[in-house]
Enzyme design. Structure first.
Site, PDB file in Angstrom:
ATOM      1  CG  HIS A   1      -9.045  -5.844   1.373  1.00 44.64           C
ATOM      2  ND1 HIS A   1      -9.141  -4.218   1.211  1.00 44.64           N
ATOM      3  CD2 HIS A   1     -10.032  -6.222   0.431  1.00 44.64           C
ATOM      4  CE1 HIS A   1     -10.198  -3.901   0.361  1.00 44.64           C
ATOM      5  NE2 HIS A   1     -10.514  -5.080  -0.194  1.00 44.64           N
ATOM      6  CD  GLU A   2      -5.422  -5.259   4.544  1.00 46.27           C
ATOM      7  OE1 GLU A   2      -5.946  -6.081   5.079  1.00 46.27           O
ATOM      8  OE2 GLU A   2      -5.940  -3.854   4.137  1.00 46.27           O
TER       9      GLU A   2
ATOM     10  CG  HIS B   1     -15.076  -8.069   7.089  1.00 44.78           C
ATOM     11  ND1 HIS B   1     -14.506  -7.375   8.204  1.00 44.78           N
ATOM     12  CD2 HIS B   1     -13.930  -7.753   6.104  1.00 44.78           C
ATOM     13  CE1 HIS B   1     -13.370  -6.859   7.770  1.00 44.78           C
ATOM     14  NE2 HIS B   1     -13.065  -7.094   6.640  1.00 44.78           N
ATOM     15  CG  HIS B   2     -13.753 -14.386   7.968  1.00 38.69           C
ATOM     16  ND1 HIS B   2     -13.680 -15.568   7.165  1.00 38.69           N
ATOM     17  CD2 HIS B   2     -14.870 -14.432   8.779  1.00 38.69           C
ATOM     18  CE1 HIS B   2     -14.637 -16.370   7.664  1.00 38.69           C
ATOM     19  NE2 HIS B   2     -15.545 -15.363   8.313  1.00 38.69           N
ATOM     20  CD  GLU B   3      -8.415  -6.941   9.291  1.00 38.36           C
ATOM     21  OE1 GLU B   3      -8.906  -6.439   8.514  1.00 38.36           O
ATOM     22  OE2 GLU B   3      -7.448  -7.523   9.583  1.00 38.36           O
TER      23      GLU B   3
ATOM     24  CD  GLU C   1      -7.608   0.803   2.861  1.00 37.46           C
ATOM     25  OE1 GLU C   1      -8.547   0.091   3.737  1.00 37.46           O
ATOM     26  OE2 GLU C   1      -6.607   0.327   2.886  1.00 37.46           O
TER      27      GLU C   1
ATOM     28  CD  GLU D   1      -3.125  -1.273   2.272  1.00 40.65           C
ATOM     29  OE1 GLU D   1      -3.239  -0.529   2.726  1.00 40.65           O
ATOM     30  OE2 GLU D   1      -3.639  -2.386   2.021  1.00 40.65           O
TER      31      GLU D   1
ATOM     32  CD  GLU E   1      -6.535  -2.934   0.149  1.00 43.76           C
ATOM     33  OE1 GLU E   1      -7.136  -2.123   0.679  1.00 43.76           O
ATOM     34  OE2 GLU E   1      -6.187  -3.742   1.125  1.00 43.76           O
TER      35      GLU E   1
HETATM   36  C1  NOJ Z   1      -8.250  -2.809   5.756  1.00 48.81           C
HETATM   37  C2  NOJ Z   1      -8.984  -2.888   4.420  1.00 48.81           C
HETATM   38  O1  NOJ Z   1      -8.598  -2.689   3.311  1.00 48.81           O
HETATM   39  C3  NOJ Z   1     -10.327  -2.052   4.492  1.00 48.81           C
HETATM   40  O2  NOJ Z   1     -11.151  -2.382   3.414  1.00 48.81           O
HETATM   41  C4  NOJ Z   1     -11.102  -2.841   5.962  1.00 48.81           C
HETATM   42  O3  NOJ Z   1     -12.004  -1.893   6.072  1.00 48.81           O
HETATM   43  C5  NOJ Z   1      -9.955  -2.511   7.087  1.00 48.81           C
HETATM   44  N1  NOJ Z   1      -9.042  -3.155   6.643  1.00 48.81           N
HETATM   45  C6  NOJ Z   1     -10.781  -3.347   8.423  1.00 48.81           C
HETATM   46  O4  NOJ Z   1     -10.656  -4.582   8.057  1.00 48.81           O
HETATM   47 CA    CA Z   2      -5.816  -2.125   3.008  1.00 46.48          CA
END
Ligand code: NOJ
Ligand code: CA
Length: 676
Positions: A456-457, A376-378, A481, A175, A475
């Protein structure tokens, strides 16, 4: 039914040997592209194995080393070409979804077996030469466990080039903003690594990154680069057990920036679909509880400002249903994630919802309204914690009818921890072999439940969507963002660079469509640096089969004129063409809807206003189209007047020409609606 079909007459026998196989041994062997413009030669001399690339008689890549250094190998090295096998392919295959339905794979292949004295480990280098570039990989025999200590592959460019790049192995992973520098100002770069010079455009990348470490490029001298594999924390680059092939090392070669963007070479170097019938993978536009949290108007964590409440998600479901969007994302629905993205990932639950979020009830409501929830799985980079819960987490979503999950790995690069063999904690890079394996595991576990993944990431894309078509998007670059965070936001040129760099790897979940460009910020570098028309153009310019309408429903309600384009634009394409563009200046892309006759065009520019002529000869001859034009209005400027916007309509045919007037930071989006 498997929708992947082979169409060419040669399909039944796509590979036919054209040379004597095996050919006589020697110290040099070459393979030409089918149009004979590009020639890749492999040689072995006293310095070891190497390759060289010539295009139309002119050297593009000077002598560049080949080889792998494996643990336990002695001093004896390969010193001769023992065997050469040749093949060619000309086949057309169909993508289940994509930027182009039918993809032609036409190449010449040369498989070179390198051997040496007793004690030297023989291996093969497989080269495929295409008209738009080449790829090669190592095919290594091994019995039992093997450790790759280094990869010798070099990319030594002949001539003077500028590079578009950002530094690899830095804290924010992929990023970063791209910069253009002289090739010799590069240190360690991520791929796709795009070069411009000598009348050519090149991009170095890799294809089919499976159970291996991701490759960066380290500059070692003037115009000279070496593969630098992201190592395990103990320094070993790759661990395998038994014979293995490496990812393909790829160089795209074209005479225009658009030629790079329109190359399908990376996909062609990936294996065909392994999932069979993937009609359950659904390209879709989506909305969700997302931008409001990035603007600090609600929170991922529970409590009075919680974003993912049942009531709020229902509001987005209603909005999606009313506007024909297939998906609704809800982030911050689960407990343990108290709002800090990084600090306590090992406490995240992937099965326990906040009390004010009713997963089953929302899933039912969405279904009734013809919409699907996007899960969603952060992980907060706590991969072990996620893997422990992975099956249960995916089962929960599958049971609720969720068909796509966005994953996230927010953690500084190099800090993905896991217990090593001796129980001590090890810290890994975000795209070393440990994480490549993890993402593969998630892809397969999700596929088993007919769930698609948008990471993402992520580890950078290398075309794996061909083999696992549930890997719909990712991503892997600075997305929208950053425009909420203001430190500083993405400059206008960013979206004119992505099509020729990051997007060469594959689809990107950029999350376009912000209509409230300023959200109360006075300084341009603290808000979205584009005009309104640009936000529409991004739906065409940036390819992704899952495309978010990222802004708040009330901001779309306030601009029905512009919003109509987002309602109309498809996310699955019959074909795509880059009509014009220069990296970092502007780009114009046209795509034909899959399963329809309409065409869509997107154009964006950097901070410079420009008029770009476009001939409409991509339209079907003899057909009339209504061009529905969404463009910058008089006086539009991303700094001083970002909302100046207008629409226009006119009837056009393939014989017409349009001149696209793009404001500073501006853009244009057009739907060509087929009339007859
Ligand atoms: C970074 C992600 O790119 C974003 O889309 C997300 O909302 C946040 N992390 C939280 O998970
Ligand atoms: Ca990101």
């Amino acid at each position: 039914m498997n929708r992947r079909i082979l169409l060419a007459a040669a399909a039944a026998l796509p590979f036919l040997a054209v040379g004597p196989a095996p050919a006589a041994a020697g110290s040099r062997a070459c393979v030409d592209s089918p149009d004979t413009a590009l020639r890749v030669c492999i040689a072995v001399d006293a310095r070891g194995p190497s390759y060289q690339v010539v295009r139309n008689g002119r050297e593009v890549i000077r002598r560049s080393a080949l080889g792998l250094s494996l643990e336990g190998d002695g001093p004896a090295q390969v010193n001769r070409i023992e065997r050469i096998e040749r093949a060619y392919a000309d086949q057309t295959w169909e993508q289940p979804w994509g930027e182009q339905r039918l993809v032609r794979d036409r190449h010449n292949e040369m498989r070179v077996r390198l051997a040496g004295p007793a004690g030297a480990r023989p291996y093969e280098v497989v080269v495929r030469a295409f008209d738009d570039g080449f790829g090669f990989r190592y095919d290594v025999p091994a019995a039992g466990p093997v450790e790759v200590l280094d990869e010798a592959t070099e990319f030594n460019f002949a001539g003077r080039y500028d590079a578009w790049w950002y530094p690899a192995r830095e804290r924010e992973r992929d990023e970063y903003l791209y910069t253009r520098t002289d090739l010799d100002a590069v240190s360690l770069a991520e791929t796709p690594f795009t070069l411009q010079g000598e009348g050519l455009y090149l991009s170095v990348h890799e294809a089919a990154l499976v159970d291996y470490a991701s490759m960066n490029l380290r500059r070692t001298g003037p115009g000279a680069f070496k593969a630098d594999l992201m190592p395990w924390s103990d320094g070993v680059r790759v661990r395998r057990d038994g014979a293995f092939v490496t990812p393909w090392r790829v160089v795209l070669v074209g005479e225009s920036a658009g030629a790079l963007a329109d190359s399908r070479l990376v996909l062609n170097l990936n294996e065909p679909n392994r999932l069979g019938d993937v009609s359950w993978v659904k390209p879709t536009k989506y909305v969700g509880v997302w931008w409001e949290m990035h603007l600090n108007r609600s929170t991922w964590g529970g409590g009075p400002t919680h974003g993912a409440t049942t009531a709020n998600v229902r509001r987005y479901i209603d909005f999606a249903a009313e506007n024909g969007f297939g998906g609704v994302l809800a982030e911050g629905w689960n407990t343990g994630w108290d709002g800090d993205w990084i600090a306590n990932g090992d406490k995240f639950s992937f099965t326990q919802a906040h009390p004010d979020f009713d997963l089953a009830g929302l899933a039912d409501y969405a279904r009734q309204r013809g919409v699907g929830l996007i899960g969603h799985h952060e992980t907060g980079g706590a991969v072990e914690n996620y893997e422990r819960q992975l099956d249960a987490a995916l089962d929960l979503y599958a049971g609720a009818g969720v068909r796509a999950v966005k994953t996230g790995y927010v953690k500084p690069n190099g800090t993905i921890v896991h217990p090593g063999p001796d129980g001590a904690t090890q810290s890994e890079w975000f795209a070393g072999q440990y994480m490549v394996r993890h993402h593969q595991k998630v892809a397969e576990a999700a596929a088993a439940r007919h769930i698609s993944i948008d990471a993402h990431e992520p580890v950078k894309d290398t075309g794996l969507r061909r083999t696992w078509p549930n890997l719909v998007s990712r991503e892997g670059a600075r997305g929208q963002e950053f425009n909420a965070w203001g430190r500083p936001t993405n400059p206008p040129e960013h979206v004119t660079i992505l099509p020729f760099t990051r997007l060469l790897a594959g689809p990107m979940d950029y999350t376009p469509g912000i209509f409230d460009l300023t959200f109360g910020k006075a300084k341009v570098e603290e808000r979205v640096q584009s005009t309104l028309a640009t936000q529409l153009a991004l739906y065409v310019v940036i390819y992704s089969p899952v495309q978010m309408a990222a802004d708040l429903p009330e901001n779309y309600a306030a601009r029905p004129d512009a919003f109509q384009f987002i309602r109309d634009v498809p996310v699955d394409w019959e074909t795509s063409k880059t009509l014009a563009g220069e990296i970092g200046d502007y780009v114009v892309v046209a795509r034909r809807q899959r399963g329809g006759a309409d065409w869509f065009l997107g154009a964006v520019t950097d901070e410079t206003a420009r008029r770009v002529p476009v001939t409409l000869d991509f339209l079907e001859p003899g057909r009339r189209y209504e061009a529905q034009i969404y463009r910058d209005g008089p006086g539009a400027d991303y700094v001083s007047n970002p909302y100046a916007f207008e629409t226009a309509r006119r009837v056009v045919t393939a014989h017409d020409r349009l001149e696209l007037a793009l404001a500073p930071g501006g853009g244009q989006a057009i739907r060509f609606r087929a009339l007859d």
